[in-house]
Design an enzyme around this catalytic site. Structure first.
Site, PDB file in Angstrom:
ATOM      1  N   ASP A 123       0.850  -1.189   0.000  1.00 65.92           N
ATOM      2  CA  ASP A 123       0.000   0.000   0.000  1.00 65.92           C
ATOM      3  C   ASP A 123       0.889   1.244   0.000  1.00 65.92           C
ATOM      4  O   ASP A 123       1.887   1.311   0.726  1.00 65.92           O
ATOM      5  CB  ASP A 123      -0.916  -0.008   1.225  1.00 65.92           C
ATOM      6  CG  ASP A 123      -2.074   0.969   1.080  1.00 65.92           C
ATOM      7  OD1 ASP A 123      -3.235   0.527   1.029  1.00 65.92           O
ATOM      8  OD2 ASP A 123      -1.806   2.193   1.028  1.00 65.92           O
ATOM      9  N   ASN A 125     -12.805  -3.328   2.875  1.00 68.67           N
ATOM     10  CA  ASN A 125     -13.749  -2.221   2.974  1.00 68.67           C
ATOM     11  C   ASN A 125     -14.705  -2.304   1.794  1.00 68.67           C
ATOM     12  O   ASN A 125     -14.265  -2.259   0.640  1.00 68.67           O
ATOM     13  CB  ASN A 125     -13.009  -0.873   2.959  1.00 68.67           C
ATOM     14  CG  ASN A 125     -12.108  -0.713   4.172  1.00 68.67           C
ATOM     15  OD1 ASN A 125     -12.473  -1.096   5.280  1.00 68.67           O
ATOM     16  ND2 ASN A 125     -10.925  -0.148   3.971  1.00 68.67           N
ATOM     17  N   SER A 135     -12.249   3.312  -1.063  1.00 67.15           N
ATOM     18  CA  SER A 135     -11.873   4.435  -1.933  1.00 67.15           C
ATOM     19  C   SER A 135     -11.488   3.994  -3.342  1.00 67.15           C
ATOM     20  O   SER A 135     -11.400   4.836  -4.237  1.00 67.15           O
ATOM     21  CB  SER A 135     -10.723   5.228  -1.300  1.00 67.15           C
ATOM     22  OG  SER A 135      -9.589   4.414  -1.131  1.00 67.15           O
ATOM     23  N   VAL A 136     -11.234   2.712  -3.554  1.00 65.56           N
ATOM     24  CA  VAL A 136     -10.913   2.222  -4.901  1.00 65.56           C
ATOM     25  C   VAL A 136     -11.922   1.112  -5.242  1.00 65.56           C
ATOM     26  O   VAL A 136     -11.972   0.092  -4.545  1.00 65.56           O
ATOM     27  CB  VAL A 136      -9.463   1.677  -4.990  1.00 65.56           C
ATOM     28  CG1 VAL A 136      -9.171   1.168  -6.397  1.00 65.56           C
ATOM     29  CG2 VAL A 136      -8.448   2.747  -4.591  1.00 65.56           C
ATOM     30  N   HIS A 152     -10.291  -5.402  -2.924  1.00 67.39           N
ATOM     31  CA  HIS A 152      -8.929  -5.625  -2.439  1.00 67.39           C
ATOM     32  C   HIS A 152      -8.971  -6.024  -0.978  1.00 67.39           C
ATOM     33  O   HIS A 152      -9.805  -5.547  -0.207  1.00 67.39           O
ATOM     34  CB  HIS A 152      -8.047  -4.388  -2.633  1.00 67.39           C
ATOM     35  CG  HIS A 152      -8.677  -3.112  -2.186  1.00 67.39           C
ATOM     36  ND1 HIS A 152      -9.647  -2.468  -2.917  1.00 67.39           N
ATOM     37  CD2 HIS A 152      -8.493  -2.372  -1.068  1.00 67.39           C
ATOM     38  CE1 HIS A 152     -10.028  -1.370  -2.275  1.00 67.39           C
ATOM     39  NE2 HIS A 152      -9.352  -1.292  -1.143  1.00 67.39           N
ATOM     40  N   HIS A 188      -6.860  -5.887   2.433  1.00 65.46           N
ATOM     41  CA  HIS A 188      -5.720  -5.261   3.120  1.00 65.46           C
ATOM     42  C   HIS A 188      -5.125  -6.302   4.061  1.00 65.46           C
ATOM     43  O   HIS A 188      -5.852  -6.913   4.855  1.00 65.46           O
ATOM     44  CB  HIS A 188      -6.175  -4.092   4.002  1.00 65.46           C
ATOM     45  CG  HIS A 188      -6.735  -2.919   3.277  1.00 65.46           C
ATOM     46  ND1 HIS A 188      -6.012  -1.770   3.044  1.00 65.46           N
ATOM     47  CD2 HIS A 188      -7.963  -2.690   2.751  1.00 65.46           C
ATOM     48  CE1 HIS A 188      -6.781  -0.881   2.414  1.00 65.46           C
ATOM     49  NE2 HIS A 188      -7.974  -1.419   2.228  1.00 65.46           N
TER      50      HIS A 188
END
Ligand code: AMP
Length: 111
Positions: free
Chosen positions: A28, A84, A92-93, A97, A99
């Site tokens: 990240d 998320n 936000s993307v 994904h 993390h």
């Protein structure tokens, strides 16, 4: 095209830590722990809320890759995995994904 698709296509740089046919893992750019890696599917699913039973295998690949990365970084005493999904979670993307966070003590509940 999302920023993660550009990373997969090598159009923008990233520090790649693991790659296979199905997934890519890279550090990240704004790390929240000493180890903060994102694991993304090469085939885009926008977010977990959009996943379907057709994505069953790919979802499994993501978690298996997260475990592999944790091993690679020697995270023997633990690590955290976060997804998320949607605005309330701070997504936000819009490219699913995972993390992977490690090498520091985590607290609960998350912010
Ligand atoms: P989320 O808020 O769950 O959607 O997470 C998106 C993550 O992507 C954030 O932790 C960002 O720091 C990270 N990110 C955004 N752009 C890049 C990039 N070019 N390379 C690596 N990570 C990125």
């Amino acid at each position: 095209m999302t920023i993660f698709e550009k990373i997969i296509a090598r159009q923008i740089p990233a520090e790649i830590v693991l790659e296979n046919e199905k997934v890519l893992a890279f550090r990240d750019v704004n790390p929240q722990a000493p180890v903060h890696v994102l694991i993304v599917p090469k085939r885009v699913i926008p977010r977990l809320a959009d996943a379907s039973p057709n994505d069953r295998e790919l979802l499994g690949e993501l978690l298996l890759a997260a475990g592999e990365v944790a091993k690679k970084f020697g995270l023997k005493t633990g690590f955290r995995v976060v997804i998320n999904s949607g605005p309330d979670a701070g997504e936000s993307v819009p490219h699913l994904h995972v993390h992977l966070l490690g090498q520091r003590q985590m607290s609960w509940p998350p912010g």
